[in-house]
Design a protein around this motif. Sequence first.
Motif, PDB file in Angstrom:
ATOM      1  N   UNK A  33      39.951  47.891  50.213  1.00  0.00           N
ATOM      2  CA  UNK A  33      39.996  49.061  49.210  1.00  0.00           C
ATOM      3  C   UNK A  33      40.947  49.287  48.241  1.00  0.00           C
ATOM      4  N   UNK A  34      41.942  49.432  48.759  1.00  0.00           N
ATOM      5  CA  UNK A  34      43.256  49.796  48.245  1.00  0.00           C
ATOM      6  C   UNK A  34      43.387  48.322  47.184  1.00  0.00           C
ATOM      7  N   UNK A  35      43.941  48.535  46.385  1.00  0.00           N
ATOM      8  CA  UNK A  35      44.481  47.119  45.003  1.00  0.00           C
ATOM      9  C   UNK A  35      45.642  46.299  46.333  1.00  0.00           C
ATOM     10  N   UNK A  36      45.396  45.523  45.519  1.00  0.00           N
ATOM     11  CA  UNK A  36      46.389  44.288  46.531  1.00  0.00           C
ATOM     12  C   UNK A  36      45.725  43.564  47.677  1.00  0.00           C
ATOM     13  N   UNK A  77      38.292  45.984  37.532  1.00  0.00           N
ATOM     14  CA  UNK A  77      39.403  46.653  38.676  1.00  0.00           C
ATOM     15  C   UNK A  77      40.711  46.402  38.096  1.00  0.00           C
ATOM     16  N   UNK A  78      40.384  46.626  36.127  1.00  0.00           N
ATOM     17  CA  UNK A  78      41.740  46.841  35.666  1.00  0.00           C
ATOM     18  C   UNK A  78      42.209  47.977  35.639  1.00  0.00           C
ATOM     19  N   UNK A  79      43.013  48.117  35.226  1.00  0.00           N
ATOM     20  CA  UNK A  79      43.337  49.248  33.743  1.00  0.00           C
ATOM     21  C   UNK A  79      42.389  49.519  32.887  1.00  0.00           C
ATOM     22  N   UNK A  80      42.322  50.587  32.846  1.00  0.00           N
ATOM     23  CA  UNK A  80      42.150  51.210  31.134  1.00  0.00           C
ATOM     24  C   UNK A  80      42.672  49.945  30.076  1.00  0.00           C
ATOM     25  N   UNK A  97      34.981  40.540  41.044  1.00  0.00           N
ATOM     26  CA  UNK A  97      36.514  40.397  40.459  1.00  0.00           C
ATOM     27  C   UNK A  97      36.557  39.914  41.819  1.00  0.00           C
ATOM     28  N   UNK A  98      36.504  39.348  42.641  1.00  0.00           N
ATOM     29  CA  UNK A  98      36.939  39.462  43.906  1.00  0.00           C
ATOM     30  C   UNK A  98      37.828  37.920  43.353  1.00  0.00           C
ATOM     31  N   UNK A  99      36.988  36.914  42.988  1.00  0.00           N
ATOM     32  CA  UNK A  99      36.805  35.412  42.472  1.00  0.00           C
ATOM     33  C   UNK A  99      37.918  35.252  41.036  1.00  0.00           C
ATOM     34  N   UNK A 100      37.570  36.882  40.461  1.00  0.00           N
ATOM     35  CA  UNK A 100      39.108  36.640  39.070  1.00  0.00           C
ATOM     36  C   UNK A 100      40.033  36.160  39.247  1.00  0.00           C
ATOM     37  N   UNK A 101      41.055  36.374  40.289  1.00  0.00           N
ATOM     38  CA  UNK A 101      42.343  36.341  39.971  1.00  0.00           C
ATOM     39  C   UNK A 101      42.880  34.719  41.276  1.00  0.00           C
ATOM     40  N   UNK A 102      42.011  34.193  42.093  1.00  0.00           N
ATOM     41  CA  UNK A 102      42.223  33.567  42.612  1.00  0.00           C
ATOM     42  C   UNK A 102      41.441  31.596  41.259  1.00  0.00           C
TER      43      UNK A 102
END
Length: 724
Positions: free
Chosen positions: A513-516, A275-278, A250-255
Motif C-alpha cells: 500500500x505504501x509508496x516504495x 500514482x505520481x504526485x500532481x 502502474x506497478x509495471x511502469x517503474x520496471x
Amino acid sequence: MTEKWVQVALDVPLSRSFAYGSGGLPVQPGERVLVPFGARRLSGIVLSVDADAGDYAGKTRAILAAPGDMPALPEDVLRLCRFVADYYHHPLGAVLAAAIPVVFRGTGIFVPPQPEARFQAADPVALLAGIGPRAHAQQKVAQLLAAPVSESALRAAHASALRWVRDWQAAGLVQQLAGIEAPAPALQLGTQPELNAEQGRAVAAIAAAEGFEPFLLYGITGSGKTEVYLQAIARQLEAGRQVLVLVPEINLTPQLEGRFRARFPASDIVSLHSGMTDRQRAINWLAAASGRAAIVLGTRLAVFTPMPCLGLLVIDEEHDPSYKQQEGVRYSARDVAVYRARQRGIPVVLGSATPSIESWQNAMARRYTLLPLHQRAVKGAGLPSIRLLPVKKIRASEGLHPLAQEAIERALAAGQQALVFINRRGYAPVLACTECGWMASCKHCAARLVLHLNERRLRCHHCGFEEAITPSCPDCGNHDLQPIGHGTQRLEDIVARQFAGARVLRIDRDSTRRKGELDAALKQVHDGDADILIGTQMLAKGHDFPRLSCVVVLNADTGLYSMDFRAEERLFALLTQVAGRAGRHGQGGEVLIQTMFEDHPFYTQLLDGDYARLANRLLAERQQLRLPPVSQWAMLRAEAPQLERVQAFLSAARACFPVLRGLTVHEPVAASMTRRAGHERMQLLIASDSRTVLHQALDTAVPLIDALPVSQIRWSLDVDPLEV
C-alpha cells in the motif's frame, strides 16, 4: 484589443460549451482560461475564438484570466477529445479535464520548476582517459557525457553520478549547459540483443510502415515482445520522433522505465500515471508537450498527452481490462490510442500473448497486420509444462495439493524460486458460523466481508466498509466461527509452516500500500532474497523473474462458472500470464493448476497452449449468439438508495430511445452486484449489429435522458462495456 467571443469547455455535467467575452486577452483555441460560472470561478479550455459575438454581444461575461501556465492543447488533441466526447456520449469539458494534469483543472497558477540542468564533457576522450580501468560505473557515466545529459538521466544511471559530474566540472572536464534550451542529445543505445527471425521480421514490418498501420504483435510469454518494442522505438528516435508506450498497470511502469533507460541512456524518458504526485505528473506532461521527452510511458490517462513529434504508439498487454476507464468518461485507452494513430497517420503496435477477441477479430479480417512470435527469446528456453492437479478426491493439505508441495520442494532444492498464485486478498473470503451457517456480510453491499486476520478486521473489498471480528455468531451466539476458503494472508501462513526455513514473500495490494513497498518487494525477488512468492494478479503481468521455475495456481475454477460471457477469455489470459512467469531463462518451468473440473474442455485448450484455437472458437460462438464484438453494445447504469427510484428512472430512460430497425433496447435488470455502498443498482442494455444505428439511437436518447428528473439518482452510460 478588439473584444471577441470565446467558446469555452468547462468540466460540468452539461453537454455544451459556454460563451464568454475575451476581455481583451489574446486567447487561442486549446488555451486554458479562468472564467466566472455562476458564483464560482472555473478553469476551462478555449474551443474557438470568433471576431463577431453575434447574438451573444452584450450578454456574455468576460473570461477572467489566461494564466499561460499550460501550453495550448494542439488541434490534434482537441480533435481526439471531441471524438471521445462524441463516441462515448460524454460532455466535452469533462473529457478535456481528464486529458490534462490535475494542476491545470483548478484555478491556481502552476509554477514549474526551473529547467533541469544538463551536462556534457568538454573533451570526452580526455574525460575517459582520466578514469581508472576498474571504475566501470564512472566510465559508464563518462560515456553518457559525450552528448548533453540531464540531471534525471544521470541520477538514473548511478546514485553517485551527480557527485562525480560535479568533481569533473570543478576540474574543467565537464561543462554545464542551459536547461531545456540545450541541444537535443544524440541518440545513444545500450546493448541491443540479437533478434531471432520472428522478432526481426516484426521490427522490419513496423519500421517499413508508411502512415497509419495497426500491428497485432501476438507473442507467447517470454517471446521478446518488449525487445521488439525497443528496437522499433530506436528507429523512431533515430528519425527524431517521439513514442508513446501504454501499459495497463502502474506497478509495471517503474520496471519498464528502468529497461528503457538502460537502452536509451541519453534520451529523455518520462512516466505518466495516477500514482505520481500532481506536480510531477504536470512536469512530465509539459516535457512531452514541448517535444523534449522522447519517450512517454504511461497508463491509460497518458493516451491524451500532447506530443508534437509523435511517430509511434505501443500498447503493451492490449487485452488487459485496465485500459477501460470505469468512472467518469468510460473510454477504452486501447481503442482511443488506435484512433489517435489513425488520426496522426502513424503505426500502432498492440502486443499480447492472449489478444482480446476484438483485436483478434480485426487481425482475422486483415484490418490489423498479425505479427506472430511463437518461440521464447532466450535460447534454450521453452514454455513451461502445465499440469492439472485434481483436488476433488485428493485432500489438499490446507489448500496445497501434495504434488504441488513436491514441486515447490524440487524448485527450492535446485536453488530456484516458486510462486503460489491465488487471486484473492485477505486471510479468507468468508467468516462463517459452524452451527447455524451465518456468514459475515457487508451492511452496504451484496457481498461477504473478507477476513483480515492479522489486523483482526472484517473488510469489504467493494466499498471499504470494515468492522472488528465478532467474537460470537450474532444469530445463534455460537463462539465457533471459522474462516472458509483461502486468501493470500492465510496461504502465507500455511506455506511458511510447510516449508520451514524458506523465505516467504507475499505481494498483493495489502502488502504494498505504501509508496516504495512494491519496488522493494520486487527488488527482493530479483536479488534472490525470497524463495516462495505468494501473490495475486499483480505478479501475473510483465514481470521477469530469472530464478522462478515453479508456479502453483489455486482457485482457478471460479472463472469457469461466471455469468460474464468474457470469463473464458479472461481466465485463459490470466493463467497464460501467470504460467508465463516460469522458466523464462532456460532453467525449465513447471506450472500446476489445482482444479475441481479437470475434464472441462477449457483446460484441454489451455494445456494445448493454442490461444488462436480458443479465440477462433469464442469468436464463432459470439457470431452465433450476436455478442460483442459481433454486436455493438451500450450499457445505461443507474443507482439510488431505493430500488423503486432506479426502476422508474431506467423505465423512463428506455422510453427515450427511438424505434430503429436493428436496435434492441432491453428491459431494466439488476446489476451483477445488486447493492453497493448503500445503493441499489440496475442496468439497461442497448444493442445493435450496426455501430451507426447504435450511436444514432444514443444521439437521440442521451439529451432526453439528461432532461429526466434525477433526484437521488446516479447514472452513467458505458459504450462498449467490459463489465456486464
